[in-house]
Write a protein that holds these residues in place. Structure first.
Motif, mmCIF file in Angstrom:
data_model
loop_
_atom_site.group_PDB
_atom_site.id
_atom_site.type_symbol
_atom_site.label_atom_id
_atom_site.label_comp_id
_atom_site.label_asym_id
_atom_site.label_seq_id
_atom_site.Cartn_x
_atom_site.Cartn_y
_atom_site.Cartn_z
ATOM 1 N N ALA A 56 -90.169 -14.585 -39.718
ATOM 2 C CA ALA A 56 -90.623 -14.031 -38.840
ATOM 3 C C ALA A 56 -90.711 -14.181 -37.562
ATOM 4 N N LEU A 57 -89.791 -13.678 -36.880
ATOM 5 C CA LEU A 57 -89.392 -13.945 -35.282
ATOM 6 C C LEU A 57 -90.264 -12.905 -34.484
ATOM 7 N N GLN A 58 -90.716 -13.630 -33.271
ATOM 8 C CA GLN A 58 -91.450 -13.009 -32.206
ATOM 9 C C GLN A 58 -90.266 -11.945 -31.547
ATOM 10 N N PRO A 59 -90.819 -10.844 -31.165
ATOM 11 C CA PRO A 59 -90.000 -10.011 -30.328
ATOM 12 C C PRO A 59 -89.713 -10.758 -28.915
ATOM 13 N N PHE A 60 -88.124 -10.476 -28.700
ATOM 14 C CA PHE A 60 -87.632 -11.098 -27.514
ATOM 15 C C PHE A 60 -88.706 -11.308 -26.272
ATOM 16 N N PRO A 61 -89.001 -9.969 -25.655
ATOM 17 C CA PRO A 61 -89.746 -9.799 -24.577
ATOM 18 C C PRO A 61 -91.133 -10.720 -24.576
#
Length: 155
Positions: free
Chosen positions: A31-36
């Motif tokens: 569950a990865l955080q959005p890059f921005p």
């Protein structure tokens, strides 16, 4: 390969945010955080008005080979403080080349140069034998007597 160990600077934030995603994947995160969002939080943590941490980076021709994220904890021994290494990570292509050892040396230099800093501390996961061998190979011994507890901020 000419790797330079230096403090992170704001221009490193996009590469650090990408490296943090790589670290999350290394530890099995899905569950990865959005890059921005990750980039903004990385900037705030390292360079915001109230920085939460510091980082040394290993840079090789403009590319990040690894990083060591750390902060200071007080009290350590008496009223001194300790440099606490939260994350040491070296990318696959640079593992086994001495980059990790150089980052550890850089942390020891930071601690030695800071008045009142009495030691460097860190943890390694018990299920990460490669990390434990790495630290042992540098001459560091595992300490007995600590148990780590963790709870989420909203729990």
């Amino acid at each position: 390969m000419t790797v330079t160990i230096r403090p992170a600077h704001p221009d490193d934030v996009p590469a650090l945010a990408a490296l943090i995603e790589e670290i999350e994947r290394f530890y099995g995160g899905t569950a990865l955080q959005p890059f921005p969002e990750r980039r903004a939080q990385t900037h705030e943590a390292l360079f915001g008005p109230h920085p939460l941490a510091h980082a040394l980076v290993a840079a090789d021709d403009g590319e990040l080979a690894g990083m060591a994220a750390y902060s200071f904890l007080w009290p350590a021994s008496g009223t001194t403080h300790a440099l606490f290494l939260k994350e040491l990570y070296v990318r696959d292509a640079w593992r086994g080349t001495g980059v990790g050892a150089r980052l550890m040396d850089g942390l020891r230099e930071v601690a030695s140069a800071r008045p009142g800093c009495s030691r460097v501390e860190w943890m390694a996961d018990t299920n990460n034998p490669a990390a434990r061998r790495f630290y042992e190979g540098l001459g560091f011994k595992e300490l007995e007597g600590k148990v780590v507890y963790r709870v989420g901020a909203g729990e």
